[in-house]
Design an enzyme around this catalytic site. Structure first.
Site, short mmCIF file in Angstrom:
data_model
loop_
_atom_site.label_atom_id
_atom_site.label_comp_id
_atom_site.label_asym_id
_atom_site.label_seq_id
_atom_site.Cartn_x
_atom_site.Cartn_y
_atom_site.Cartn_z
N SER A 292 2.13 -0.69 10.14
CA SER A 292 2.06 0.13 8.93
C SER A 292 2.42 -0.72 7.72
O SER A 292 3.14 -1.71 7.86
CB SER A 292 3.05 1.28 9.02
OG SER A 292 4.37 0.79 8.89
N ASP A 293 1.93 -0.36 6.55
CA ASP A 293 2.47 -0.97 5.35
C ASP A 293 3.92 -0.51 5.24
O ASP A 293 4.32 0.48 5.87
CB ASP A 293 1.66 -0.58 4.10
CG ASP A 293 1.86 -1.60 2.98
OD1 ASP A 293 2.84 -2.37 3.03
OD2 ASP A 293 1.04 -1.63 2.04
N CYS A 294 4.73 -1.25 4.46
CA CYS A 294 6.16 -1.05 4.59
C CYS A 294 6.61 0.34 4.17
O CYS A 294 6.44 0.75 3.03
CB CYS A 294 6.91 -2.18 3.91
SG CYS A 294 6.56 -3.67 4.87
#
Ligand code: NAG
Ligand code: NAG
Ligand code: NAG
Length: 763
Positions: A292-294
Site C-alpha cells: 500500500s502507499d504509506c
C-alpha cells in the site's frame, strides 16, 4: 543526497590519504538477516537450505509461524521472530534517481556519506535513451546493495513512479517519465531491469512500480489525494493508465506494485480486488508483492470512511490482494479481523508467501551476507568515478534546447569571456544538487540573484542583475520552480513563472549587451510564451532537475562541449488551457460538447507553447525511409469466427496471432550539419480515423549518435498488437484494419493492415 565532492586542494587530499591509511578498516558486513550459520538453533531449518526450491522454503517458513507472528510481518516495519532466528526488516527504501534516505530503510553516514544523485526522472526521460535508463538502474542497485551489505540500506526500493503525467500542474510529475504511456512503459521496464539485475529468480534489489492507479493529483483546489475519487473510463484505464504498469510487470518482471491512496470509480485502489487480484496478479501474473502507499489502508478507513470498522478495512485490503501495509494499520487490526471471522488465517499466509518469496529471491535467507551474490559490494562501489561520470552523462542527455534564435548557442569562450549568471536558481545546490560553478570552467562569471528566492515577490535585486547583464558578453538566467512550488502534497495553481520572474527576465533581456539565454529549471512545464516570442531572448534550455552534475552539464551545453539531444516528454500547454480543464477530470479524450479539450498530445489538438517531443540540436538531421512494408496481414487465431473478432473493422488483440507480428522499418538518419550529435528518432502513428482512437500515438523511438555529415541506419520494429492497437469505448484493445500513417519527423509512410482469415476460417 549526492556524492561528496573530492577535495581539490592538494593539502586536503594528502590529509585524506593519511587519514584513510591510518583509520581505514574493512567494513563490517551486516549480521545475517536470518539463517545465521553461527546459530545452531536456527541454521538447519529447511527454509534456510539454499539447495531447496524457493517455494518449498517459503512454505516451510510460513508453516512455522504463529498467527501473531504472521500479523507482525504484514507491515513495512516487519517484526523480528527471534525463535526462528529472523530479524526485523524495514521494507521502505526509495531510489527514484539514486539511493535516497526518504524511506526509513536507508540512512547516510559513516562509510556511506552519500550516493550518486542522477537527474530527476522527468529529465532522464527526456534523453529518450532506454539503455541509459537501464544503466542508471544498474548503478543505483550496485550502490543499494553496497549500502545493504554495510548495514545502511534496504533491499526493497519503492521506485519507479510510473504514473502518467496527466495534468501539467501535478506536483509529482517531475518524478515520472512523462505523459506518454509507451514512453513510460519503456522507462518502467528498463529501469526495473537495471535495478533488479535481470537475472531471473534472483533479485539484486526488488523494485516497485507505483502508484496503481489513476493517481496524479496531490492537492488541488480543495481536493487532496486522500479524498480523491478518480472517475475513470474503462477505455482510459486500458489505453493510458494501465500501460506502464502492465509493461513493468510483464516485461520488467518487477517484484512489487504499490497501490495508490485515491479511489478509482468509488473503490479505494488498495481495496479493489479487480485491480489487485484480477489485474496485477491474475492477468499480468505479478511474481512479487503488492504494497500500500504509506498508510493508505488507514486513509480509506479514516478519511474516506469506506468501511465502518477498522477490521473490515484490514480484511478488505488483504482479500483484495494487498500483501504488505506501509504503515501500522494491518499490524493493529488484522488479528481482530480474524477473531471476528471476516478474514481467514489462510488469507494472511497467502500474503506472506508473496513477501517472503521476494526476500528469499533477494538472498535474505541464505545466511552470511558477505558470501551472497553481490556480497562483495561495499563503500568503494558507491560514488565511484564511473558512477559520477554517468550522472554527468545523464544530466547532459536530459537537456532540451527549446529555442535557439540566430543561432546564438553555443556560446564561444573566445567571444563570451564574461558571462552574467542571474537568478535564484543560478547557485542552488538543493534544487539540482549542483551549481553554476560549471560555467566558470569556460568564462569569467558575474553572479547576481535577481530574486531572493523562487517565489520572486520583490524587485530589490533587479538593478544589480540588470547592471551585470549590461556589463557581460552574454547573460544566462537560471529561472523556474523548486520544491516549494511543485512537490508531493503540492500541485500548482497555474503554469506561468512564479512572482516577478517573468518581469525580471524581460528586463534583463532589454539590458543585456550580448545574447540572453534562459535556462529553465523545473519538473513540470511552464508557460514561457513571453520568452518564446521575445526576439531579445536568444535561447531557451529546459534542464529539469539535473542532479549532482547539473551545473557542469548545463555549462557543457551552453559552450557546445555537448550538443543537446533531449526531447520533451510532456506537452507544454499555455496557461489558458487550464481554464477548461479541472485537474479532477480524468478523461484523456476531448469532449467538444463540454468545451473539454482533452489531455496530452494524443488527444489535445489546441495551441501549445512547445509540443511533446520538441527538442533542438546544434546540428540538423534528415530522415529517409529505406525500407518499410506497405501492406501487413494480421493473422487471426483460428478459434475465433470473424463476427466475434471484427467490429467496425478492428480485430480484437486477443483474437489476433500477435506472436512475432511486427513491422520492420529501416530509416537513414543523416546529420547534415557541421557538429556531431545524438538524435532521437520518434515514430508516431495515426490510426485510421475512429472517434475513439488518438489522433497520434508514439509507437517507437530510437536514439542514435551521428557524426557531422555522416549517416546512420536505424532499424525499428513496431509490434503490431502492442503499438498499432487502439482501445474502444468498452476498454477492449483492437487493431484497426486499413491505413495507418507512420510519421518520422516530416517524413510519412502509409501501411495498410488487412485481416488474414476472413472467409477462410479453419480450426
Ligand atoms: C545512451 O546512453 C548511454 C549511456 O548508458 C550512452 O553511452 C549512449 O551514447 C547514449 N546513446 C546516444 C545515442 O546518445
Ligand atoms: C492542501 O492545501 C491546503 C492549502 O494549501 C492546505 O491547507 C492543506 O493542508 C493541504 N492538504 C494536504 C493533505 O496536504
Ligand atoms: C456474421 O454477420 C453477418 C451480418 O453482420 C451475418 O449475416 C452472418 O450470418 C454472421 N455469421 C456468423 C458465422 O455468425
Amino acid at each position: 543526497m549526492g556524492c561528496a565532492t573530492t577535495p581539490s586542494n592538494p593539502l586536503s587530499l594528502l590529509l585524506l590519504v593519511l587519514f584513510l591509511s591510518v583509520f581505514w578498516h574493512p567494513v563490517q558486513a551486516r549480521p545475517p538477516f536470518a539463517c545465521d550459520p553461527r546459530d545452531p538453533m536456527t541454521k538447519n531449518f529447511p527454509f534456510c537450505r539454499t539447495n531447496l526450491p524457493i517455494p518449498d522454503r517459503v512454505r516451510d517458513l510460513i508453516g512455522r509461524l504463529t498467527l501473531q507472528e504472521k500479523v507482525g510481518l504484514l507491515v513495512n516495519k516487519a517484526a523480528d521472530v527471534p525463535r526462528l532466528g529472523i530479524r526485523g526488516y524495514e521494507w521502505w527504501s526509495e531510489a527514484l534517481h539514486g539511493v535516497s534516505d526518504v524511506g526509513p530503510g536507508t540512512k547516510f553516514g559513516g562509510d556511506f556519506p552519500g550516493a550518486t544523485s542522477f537527474p530527476q526522472v522527468i529529465s532522464t526521460a527526456a534523453s529518450f535513451n532506454a539503455s541509459l535508463w537501464e544503466e542508471i538502474g544498474l548503478v543505483v542497485s550496485d550502490e543499494a546493495r553496497a549500502m545493504y551489505n554495510g548495514g545502511m540500506g534496504g533491499l526493497t526500493y519503492w521506485s519507479p513512479n510510473v504514473n502518467i503525467f496527466r495534468d501539467p500542474r501535478w506536483g509529482r510529475g517531475q518524478e515520472t517519465p512523462g505523459e506518454d504511456p509507451i514512453l513510460a512503459a519503456k522507462y518502467a521496464a528498463s529501469y526495473v531491469k537495471g535495478l533488479q539485475g535481470n537475472a531471473g529468480e534472483r533479485l539484486k534489489v526488488a523494485a516497485c512500480c507505483k502508484h496503481y492507479t489513476a493517481y496524479d493529483l496531490d492537492n488541488w483546489s480543495g481536493v487532496d489525494r486522500f479524498h480523491f475519487n478518480a472517475q475513470v473510463s474503462k477505455q482510459d484505464i486500458e489505453d493510458t493508465f494501465d500501460v506502464p504498469f502492465r509493461e513493468c510487470v510483464m516485461e520488467g518482471k518487477v517484484a512489487s506494485v504499490m497501490c495508490s491512496y485515491n479511489q478509482v470509480n468509488g473503490i479505494p485502489a488498495c481495496a479493489d480486488p479487480k485491480l489487485l487480484r484480477n489485474t496485477i496478479r491474475g492477468a499480468w501474473r505479478l511474481n512479487g508483492y503488492i504494497v500500500s502507499d504509506c498508510d493508505s489502508v488507514g486513509v480509506f478507513y479514516d478519511n474516506q470512511h469506506y468501511t465502518s470498522t477498522p477490521e473490515e478495512a484490514a480484511a478488505d485490503a488483504i482479500k483484495a490482494g494487498l500483501d504488505l501495509d506501509c504503515g501500522d494499520f494491518l499490524g493493529l487490526h488484522t488479528g481482530d479481523a480474524i477473531k471476528k471471522g471476516i478474514l481467514n488465517e489462510a488469507d494472511i499466509s497467502d500474503a506472506l508467501v508473496n513477501t517472503v518469496t521476494v526476500q528469499m529471491r533477494l538472498g535474505m535467507f541464505d545466511g552470511e551476507t558477505s558470501s551472497q551474490l553481490f556480497g562483495n559490494l561495499g563503500p568503494r562501489d558507491v560514488c565511484t568515478p564511473a558512477h559520477q561520470e554517468l550522472a554527468l552523462d545523464a544530466a547532459r542527455q536530459g537537456v532540451v534546447l527549446l529555442k535557439n534564435h540566430g543561432p546564438s548557442l553555443p556560446l564561444s569562450p573566445r567571444r563570451h569571456r564574461t558571462v552574467a549568471v542571474i537568478g535564484p536558481n543560478s547557485d542552488v545546490t538543493v534544487t539540482m544538487i549542483g551549481n553554476y560553478a560549471g560555467i566558470k570552467r569556460y568564462a569569467r562569471t558575474i553572479h547576481q540573484q535577481g530574486c531572493t528566492n523562487i517565489a520572486c515577490t520583490g524587485d530589490q535585486l533587479f538593478d544589480g542583475a540588470i547592471d551585470a547583464a549590461h556589463q557581460a558578453d552574454a547573460t544566462v538566467l537560471v529561472m523556474g520552480l523548486d520544491q516549494s512550488i511543485e512537490a508531493e502534497f503540492r500541485d500548482r495553481a497555474g503554469l506561468i513563472l512564479p512572482g516577478r520572474q517573468q518581469e525580471l527576465v524581460s528586463k534583463i533581456a532589454m539590458a543585456s549587451r550580448g545574447p540572453t539565454i534562459l535556462v529553465l529549471m523545473c519538473g513540470g512545464p511552464v508557460d514561457v510564451s513571453f520568452a518564446k516570442n521575445d526576439p531579445r531572448i536568444s535561447a531557451i534550455l529546459w534542464v529539469g532537475y539535473p542532479g549532482q552534475a547539473g551545473g557542469a552539464a548545463i555549462a557543457d551545453v551552453l559552450f557546445g562541449a555537448h550538443n543537446p539531444g533531449g526531447k520533451l516528454p510532456m506537452t507544454w500547454y499555455p496557461q489558458e488551457y487550464l481554464a477548461s480543464v479541472p485537474m479532477t477530470t480524468m478523461d484523456m479524450r476531448s469532449n467538444p460538447s463540454k468545451d473539454y479539450p482533452g489531455r496530452t498530445y494524443r488527444f489535445y489538438k489546441g495551441p501549445v507553447v512547445y509540443p511533446f517531443g520538441h527538442g533542438m540540436s546544434y546540428t540538423n538531421f534528415v530522415h529517409t525511409i529505406v525500407d518499410a512494408p506497405t501492406t501487413v496481414v494480421v493473422p487471426i487465431d483460428g478459434h475465433h469466427r470473424p463476427n466475434t473478432t471484427i467490429s467496425g473493422k478492428a480485430i480484437r488483440v486477443t483474437h489476433a496471432k500477435c506472436n512475432g507480428l511486427s513491422i520492420a522499418v529501416h530509416v537513414d538518419v543523416k546529420n547534415v550539419g557541421s557538429k556531431d550529435g545524438s538524435h532521437t528518432l520518434l515514430v508516431f502513428s495515426t490510426p485510421p480515423a475512429r472517434h475513439w482512437a488518438p489522433h497520434k500515438q508514439l509507437v517507437a523511438f530510437e536514439k542514435v549518435s551521428v557524426a557531422a555529415r555522416a549517416q546512420q541506419r536505424v532499424h525499428i520494429n513496431i509490434h503490431v498488437c502492442k503499438y498499432l492497437s487502439v482501445v474502444d469505448r468498452s476498454g477492449i484493445r483492437r487493431i484497426p484494419m486499413g491505413e495507418h500513417s507512420l510519421h518520422f519527423g516530416i517524413v510519412k509512410h502509409s501501411i495498410t493492415l488487412q485481416p488474414a482469415t476472413l472467409g477462410v476460417i479453419k480450426s
